[in-house]
Design a protein around this motif. Structure first.
Motif, short mmCIF file in Angstrom:
data_model
loop_
_atom_site.label_atom_id
_atom_site.label_comp_id
_atom_site.label_asym_id
_atom_site.label_seq_id
_atom_site.Cartn_x
_atom_site.Cartn_y
_atom_site.Cartn_z
N TYR A 98 1.23 -1.06 0.02
CA TYR A 98 -0.28 0.02 0.33
C TYR A 98 1.20 1.37 0.31
O TYR A 98 1.79 1.15 0.36
N TYR A 101 1.07 6.96 2.02
CA TYR A 101 0.73 8.53 2.15
C TYR A 101 -0.75 7.82 3.14
O TYR A 101 -1.23 8.30 3.94
N ALA A 102 -1.93 6.91 2.50
CA ALA A 102 -2.68 6.11 2.99
C ALA A 102 -2.29 5.50 4.38
O ALA A 102 -3.63 5.61 5.45
N LYS A 105 -2.02 7.74 6.88
CA LYS A 105 -3.28 8.63 6.51
C LYS A 105 -4.57 7.85 8.06
O LYS A 105 -4.84 7.95 8.87
N VAL A 127 -6.60 1.52 5.56
CA VAL A 127 -5.36 2.11 4.97
C VAL A 127 -6.24 1.96 3.21
O VAL A 127 -6.20 3.32 2.90
N LYS A 128 -7.04 1.11 2.86
CA LYS A 128 -7.41 0.97 1.45
C LYS A 128 -9.01 1.81 1.05
O LYS A 128 -9.04 2.82 -0.15
N ALA A 130 -8.31 4.97 3.09
CA ALA A 130 -7.58 6.71 2.86
C ALA A 130 -7.00 6.07 1.10
O ALA A 130 -6.51 7.26 0.93
N ILE A 131 -6.66 5.29 0.77
CA ILE A 131 -6.24 5.73 -0.86
C ILE A 131 -7.19 6.10 -1.86
O ILE A 131 -6.78 7.04 -2.38
#
Length: 148
Positions: A98, A101-102, A105, A127-128, A130-131
C-alpha cells in the motif's frame, strides 16, 4: 428553455438541444486539444500520482518507522523485544503493497479515534479507505488521455 439558450449550450458545451446534457444522456464534451503545454502538465500529474501511489516497500525504512510510531502511540511495548520485532515484521509484510500516504492517514485515524491498537485487518481496511478511488481513477484517466 429558450432556443437561444439551447444554441448557447450546443455551441459552448457540445450539449444537444434535444434535452441532452449530463442528466439527459447527451454527448460529453470532446476531450481538450493536446497542446504541448497540456501534454506536459498531464505528464507531470501522472508522474506525481505514480510517485504518490508507490508501494511502501519501495520507501525503505519509512514503513517500519511508521508502524513503530503507532505501536508507541498505543504504548504497546511490554519489554519483550522479540515479540515487538515479530509484530513489526508481520505488519510490515501485510502493509508493504500500500502507498505510504494512505498508511499515514490510517495511522492518524487510529491514534485519534481509538483507545487501543486496531487489529491488522481493521487497519488494512482503513488504509484501503484512505487510498480513495478518486486518486486511482484520476491516474487511470490521465494515463488514458496521454495514450489517445
Amino acid at each position: 428553455m429558450s432556443a437561444a439558450f439551447h444554441a448557447v449550450l450546443a455551441s459552448k458545451y457540445g450539449i444537444s438541444p434535444a434535452g441532452g446534457g449530463v442528466r439527459g444522456g447527451g454527448n460529453p464534451p470532446p476531450p481538450p486539444e493536446k497542446t504541448p503545454e497540456l501534454v506536459e502538465a498531464v505528464s507531470q500529474s501522472v508522474k506525481s500520482l505514480t510517485e504518490l501511489l508507490k508501494p511502501a516497500h519501495t520507501r525503505g525504512p519509512e514503513l517500519e518507522a511508521q508502524i513503530l510510531k503507532m505501536f508507541a502511540a498505543f504504548n504497546l511495548y511490554t519489554g519483550d523485544q522479540g515479540k515487538l520485532n515479530a509484530m513489526l515484521e508481520v505488519w510490515a509484510d501485510e502493509l508493504e503493497e500500500y502507498p505510504m500516504y494512505a498508511i499515514r492517514k490510517a495511522y492518524k485515524w487510529a491514534i485519534r479515534g481509538g483507545d487501543k491498537l486496531p487489529s491488522l485487518a481493521a487497519f488494512i481496511a482503513d488504509v484501503k479507505l484512505a487510498i480513495g478511488s478518486n486518486v486511482l481513477d484520476r491516474k487511470k484517466a490521465l494515463t488514458q488521455w496521454l495514450t489517445m
